[in-house]
Design an enzyme around this catalytic site. Sequence first.
Site, PDB file in Angstrom:
ATOM      1  N   GLU A  96       0.894  -1.157   0.000  1.00 53.80           N
ATOM      2  CA  GLU A  96       0.000   0.000   0.000  1.00 53.80           C
ATOM      3  C   GLU A  96       0.924   1.196   0.000  1.00 53.80           C
ATOM      4  O   GLU A  96       1.650   1.411   0.970  1.00 53.80           O
ATOM      5  CB  GLU A  96      -0.836   0.038   1.279  1.00 53.80           C
ATOM      6  CG  GLU A  96      -1.663  -1.186   1.544  1.00 53.80           C
ATOM      7  CD  GLU A  96      -2.783  -1.324   0.555  1.00 53.80           C
ATOM      8  OE1 GLU A  96      -3.363  -0.302   0.185  1.00 53.80           O
ATOM      9  OE2 GLU A  96      -3.032  -2.449   0.119  1.00 53.80           O
ATOM     10  N   CYS A 154      -2.562   8.686   3.595  1.00 49.97           N
ATOM     11  CA  CYS A 154      -2.284   8.170   2.254  1.00 49.97           C
ATOM     12  C   CYS A 154      -3.474   8.366   1.335  1.00 49.97           C
ATOM     13  O   CYS A 154      -3.338   8.354   0.121  1.00 49.97           O
ATOM     14  CB  CYS A 154      -1.936   6.700   2.352  1.00 49.97           C
ATOM     15  SG  CYS A 154      -3.193   5.790   3.256  1.00 49.97           S
TER      16      CYS A 154
END
Length: 517
Positions: free
Chosen positions: A257, A296
């Site tokens: 990720e 993020c």
Amino acid sequence: MPEMLASYVAGAWYTAPDEGTVLVDAATGDAVARISSTGLDTRAMVDHARRVGGPALRAMTFQTRAAALKDLATHLDGNKATYHELSLATGATRRDGAGDIEGGIGTTFVFSSRARRELPDGTLLVDGDVEPIGKGGTFAGRHVYTPLPGVAVQINAFNFPVWGMLEKLAPAVLAGVPSIVKPASQTAFLTAAVVRDIIASGALPEGSVQLVCGGTGDLLDLLGGGDFISFTGSAHTASVLRATDAVTKRATRFNAETDSLNCSILGIDAVPGTREFDLYVREVAREITTKAGQRCTAIRRALVPASAVDDVISALRARLDKVIVGNPRNDTVTMGALVGLHQRDEVRGAVGALSRASRVVYGDPASVDPLDADPVRGAFMAPVVLLCDDAARTEPHDIEAFGPVTTLIPYRTTEEAGAVAARGSGSLVGSIVSYDSDFIRDVVTMTAPHHGRLLVLDRDCADESTGHGTPMPQLVHGGPGRAGGGEELGGMRAVKHFMQRTAIQGSPAVIAGLTGS
Ligand code: NAP
């Protein structure tokens, strides 16, 4: 000297003998802890996970693992006041801390309850129906999932020291796979406090969780085909890990990720005065300021109809003027510090690079006057909005300023909105704020292949919406391309990521004996 963070290795706490690196409070610059993994016995950790933790977890059924997870979440919930105090030292406000701490504990509860409803009271997870293969009916096949025989090394980013750990740990426990947790050094003091409580709770069998404080040393060299590296962090580190022999030669499973340049698209219909216009502005302002923009999933590219640019800037200005930057220990502060001075300088540098193609229309990247804090010792930065009206430029689609920064990008047609969104080369999440079903359908069709998650926000769902930036345990978190190409969360599918899928072939009687039908 502040206390050295201990790692948890093969059933005992290990403290490195050297001075290590001092970790400081993001808002005050005061020393909080030291970190070092010098002398860490990584081989003992991997052996312990494989010989002690794995067998103990595999001896439990899905149901008993789910019950253990619930006990664990209940125990952590009782200790969360301690985590909140430590979280302030990461620069997070109490509200930011809730997203990390309550968010992580809540995710653990959700995994436990979904598992209790959806997984069997056994150790084998059946996938799909029996597939008849022989014409005479004597030969068939069926897929099953079983736990990976090795260890899951979970490497996390600095911005979610609790949630980031628990959202990986919970599905690994349910799958029956032991974990070695490796938090980002800068905020490891918070993760370490939670891991200490996990061990002390006795909720999970010994060997199911170990902790590395500091660098991983040769840990990844010890991994093989039955192991898993689950990574969250920068695209650069992901590319380094993806190139290790463990991944390239021994086929250690790898999930990443990474950073992504998420977009939010204001619909052409959502002119000033509509509920969607207000929702859009609120969402962009919130994404810039929550965790000082260090998520993020934050909106890095705000795509707005060219005719609405001035109105969006004015409305954002009105909201961002109310933001109070400062020491998160002061309850009136609404935006805390970045994780450290180095990170703040990186973000300023990224704003400088973005400014080659854009101009700053709100905020001063170079100066801020934080409340109750020293702007020199604390890693503070004001919210910044840029405007890039040159469609040919690549910077807003390439450069991630991992802080309180977003870039407005005008578009003229629905097709252009879809094409501009795709220039992010793959994102964790995108959002479309519109009440026009044709526009929504067209943009979703164009942008879905580039995203792990899409939020369509409008007046009908706004009151219950969890927002652009918040991943939910029930839904996919991850994204293609630049976002790392991985997948986490997404209900019980997350558990399967820690398991091997095997096609069992044989007589229908044998298959029924193994899989129960
Ligand atoms: P980072 O520098 O890539 O570090 C991430 C983790 O990798 C840390 O635990 C770090 O440990 C570790 N690490 C670095 N080099 C390593 C190596 N050679 N071997 C083993 N481990 C290594 O990222 P970060 O600065 O912590 O996080 C910020 C970035 O993460 C941003 O770009 C953000 O977009 C991204 N992010 C993505 C997600 C997502 O879910 N997609 C979530 C959060 C953040 P040390 O700290 O000890 O160096």
